[in-house]
Write an enzyme that holds these catalytic residues in place. Structure first.
Site, PDB file in Angstrom:
ATOM      1  CG  ASP A 147     -30.291  37.947  67.683  1.00 37.24           C
ATOM      2  OD1 ASP A 147     -29.786  37.615  68.753  1.00 37.24           O
ATOM      3  OD2 ASP A 147     -31.526  38.002  67.488  1.00 37.24           O
TER       4      ASP A 147
ATOM      5  CD  GLU B 178     -28.009  33.945  69.422  1.00 37.48           C
ATOM      6  OE1 GLU B 178     -28.286  33.770  70.615  1.00 37.48           O
ATOM      7  OE2 GLU B 178     -28.816  34.465  68.640  1.00 37.48           O
TER       8      GLU B 178
HETATM    9  C1  GLC Z   1     -30.668  36.265  70.838  1.00 37.65           C
HETATM   10  C2  GLC Z   1     -30.136  37.233  71.871  1.00 37.65           C
HETATM   11  C3  GLC Z   1     -31.128  37.388  72.981  1.00 37.65           C
HETATM   12  C4  GLC Z   1     -32.441  37.879  72.414  1.00 37.65           C
HETATM   13  C5  GLC Z   1     -32.920  36.952  71.294  1.00 37.65           C
HETATM   14  C6  GLC Z   1     -34.078  37.538  70.546  1.00 37.65           C
HETATM   15  O1  GLC Z   1     -30.784  34.992  71.347  1.00 37.65           O
HETATM   16  O2  GLC Z   1     -28.883  36.790  72.336  1.00 37.65           O
HETATM   17  O3  GLC Z   1     -30.659  38.267  73.974  1.00 37.65           O
HETATM   18  O4  GLC Z   1     -33.409  37.937  73.423  1.00 37.65           O
HETATM   19  O5  GLC Z   1     -31.896  36.728  70.340  1.00 37.65           O
HETATM   20  O6  GLC Z   1     -33.648  38.623  69.773  1.00 37.65           O
END
Ligand code: GLC
Ligand code: CA
Length: 577
Positions: free
Chosen positions: A211, A254
């Site tokens: 993440d 991500e």
């Molecule tokens: C990422 C996740 C999202 C979350 C954010 C903060 O973007 O996909 O759902 O709110 O991280 O952790």
């Protein structure tokens, strides 16, 4: 316990993720086994046969750790536990065994950047400047540092700094103000997070969806994204994962960034001569292609291939042992961060006419409602997704065209209970309906009476059965996970056309993959029938075989090759390379 080392990273088997179909699911939303209204691991285990039937070979679990759940579990209070609502560590281990027994891999979310403010690390850090945890977070006596860093949750946050009266200082957070960022300059933090990674991988987990990786470090006079320090840590993480487990654990990034910045997250993945690399070493095996996603929706609405062709032209090549993760929708808003102002306005105008559909810099809707429940558009978008260079990542429920609920807060409207059948609560739970963690979709078009797995399973013409056939076809065509892409430019701009083939530089492992050597994809992005003329002279004499139905098409001659397509129609043709 050290699991057995895997084969060297260059074999096609170690690169299993290049040909996987990944299925993203929140345990909470999938299936409730103990009847308390909340999905759990036992419920998921019970549904693995379904996922196996669908053809999914990798599951990505959204965060299941103990959490106050103010960001649906991305606010983690204990990295080593299982939220009791979802089950126990024993249940989790059993899920791994049951999935592995079916030939499926399991990825979990790894949230490196921040914790919940309820995490004991933060509780201790805030309690006193003398605490040994103080430096685990980023503190300041004013809210002025790092002014160039943007705010991500623009609908709720006004600053990346929040004053904590207990600490008598401001703390740094890129997301919600209850999610303090960890301080990666502190060596103990880096070690603690690597220990978290080892803890789950030792248990047999196959990898992580990592993440928010661009934000790990902060530096003055920068936007605090993609910093060299961040890349250096991620390289260290990868090196230590490879050292400990051999080659087959997977890290998926991500990084919601432009393609030229994202490719740096692949590093130079054991492919020193390869393109797209970074001299210092490998980082991620996979990274999501965020900019492509909104452009798939744009292209269909504009009835023009340009948005797709342009963004792919801006996408640098990546090492052969890396892969893009491709998706149409996920658990977040359909993000428009990687769009120009003009593109964003267009997307809002076309796809978010009701202000409730907007969230932050994006659109909080599911796939089927976004395209007005158009089966043809859903098929076309999937066919493009499944034939672009990358690994498709499906979002639970989209395989049957589930709806959303824009009256629920935050992103909860796309996180409602899975619709299994026409039993109470759509077969999701035996709890009284008012006890569910979220209501099922009620809207008559998308309710569980209309849209559910059992019904679509029995209907050979359903979206579900079509999606399954697409997954099977994709599995028979590993080339789509390995080959390069070449766009053709026919005069009719409403038709998207590309070839997938192995590059000349393909390794022996790539050349050894079974199945077609060349795939020609032709897709009509328009709502009306279209004709197109293709220059296929280099394939002269070949007989294209249509891959969905197997029919032979007229042989390719010297002139332009004529095809016609119905609204949102598509073909995949097999050719010889
Ligand atoms: C990422 C996740 C999202 C979350 C954010 C903060 O973007 O996909 O759902 O709110 O991280 O952790
Ligand atoms: Ca439960």
């Amino acid at each position: 316990m050290n699991p057995k080392p895997s084969p060297p990273a260059s074999t096609a088997a170690a690169l299993w993720f290049k040909n996987a179909v990944i299925y993203e699911l929140p345990v909470r939303a999938f299936s409730d086994w103990n009847g308390d209204g909340i999905g759990d691991f036992r419920g998921l285990i019970d549904r693995l046969d379904y996922l196996q039937w669908l053809g999914v070979d990798c599951i990505w679990l959204l965060p299941f750790y103990p959490s106050p759940r103010r960001d649906d579990g991305y606010d983690i209070a204990d990295f080593a536990g299982i939220d009791p609502d979802y089950g126990t560590l024993e249940d989790f281990r059993e899920l791994l065994d049951e999935a592995h027994g079916r030939g499926m891999r399991v990825l979990a979310d790894l949230v490196l950047n921040h914790t919940s403010d309820q995490h004991t690390w933060f509780q201790q850090a805030r309690s006193s400047p003398q605490s040994s945890y103080r430096n685990w977070y980023v503190w300041s006596d004013n809210a002025q540092r790092y002014p160039e860093a943007r705010i991500i949750f623009t609908d709720t946050e006004v600053s990346n700094w929040t004053f904590d009266p207990q600490a008598n200082a401001y703390f740094w957070h890129r997301f919600y103000s209850h999610q303090p960022d960890l301080n990666f300059d502190e060596p103990a933090v880096r070690e603690a997070m690597i220990a978290v990674v080892f803890y789950w991988l030792d248990m047999g987990l196959d990898g992580f969806r990592c993440d928010a990786v661009p934000y790990l470090f902060e530096r003055e006079q920068t936007i605090c994204e993609n910093l060299p320090e961040t890349h250096a840590f991620l390289q260290e993480l990868r090196r230590r994962v490879d050292e400990r487990y051999g080659g087959d654990r997977v890290l998926l990034a991500e990084a919601n960034q432009w393609p030229s910045d994202v490719v740096r997250y692949f590093g130079q993945a054991a492919n020193p001569a390869g393109p797209g690399g970074d001299a210092a070493g490998p980082e991620f095996h996979m990274a999501f292609h965020f900019p492509l996603m909104p452009r798939l929706f744009m292209a269909v609405r504009q009835e023009a291939r340009r948005p797709i062709v342009d963004i792919m032209a801006q996408t640098p090549p990546i090492p052969e042992n890396c892969q893009w993760g491709l998706f149409l929708r996920n658990h977040d808003e359909l993000t428009l961060e990687m769009c120009t102002d003009e593109e964003r306005d267009y997307m809002y105008y076309e796809y978010a006419r009701d202000p409730r559909m907007k969230l932050n810099i994006g659109i909080r809707r599911r796939l089927a409602p976004i395209v007005d429940n158009s089966r043809r558009e859903i098929e076309l978008m999937n066919v493009v997704l499944f034939s672009m260079p990358g690994t498709p990542v499906l979002y639970y429920g989209d395989e049957m065209g589930m709806g959303d609920n824009i009256y629920l807060s935050d992103r909860n409207g796309v996180r409602t209970p899975m619709q299994w059948n026409v039993d109470r609560n759509g077969g999701f739970s035996k709890a009284p309906p008012e006890q569910l963690y979220a209501p099922l979709i009620q809207n008559p078009v998308y309710s569980y009476q209309a849209i559910n797995i059992e019904r679509q399973f029995q209907d050979s013409n359903s979206l579900l059965n079509w999606q399954r056939a697409l997954i099977q076809l994709r599995h028979k065509t590993p080339l789509l996970g390995w080959g390069e892409i070449e766009f053709l430019a026919p005069a009719n701009e409403r038709v998207l056309v590309y070839l997938r083939r192995l590059p000349k530089t393909a390794s022996a492992a790539a050349k050894a993959i079974p199945g077609p050597r060349c795939v020609l994809m032709v897709g009509n992005l328009s709502r009306s029938s279209q004709a197109v003329e293709l220059d296929l002279s280099r394939f002269m004499g070949q007989v294209p075989r249509e891959m969905f139905g197997g029919a032979a098409f007229p042989p390719i001659g010297a002139g332009l090759y004529q095809l016609s397509l119905g609204p949102y129609g598509y073909y995949w043709f097999e050719l010889d390379a």
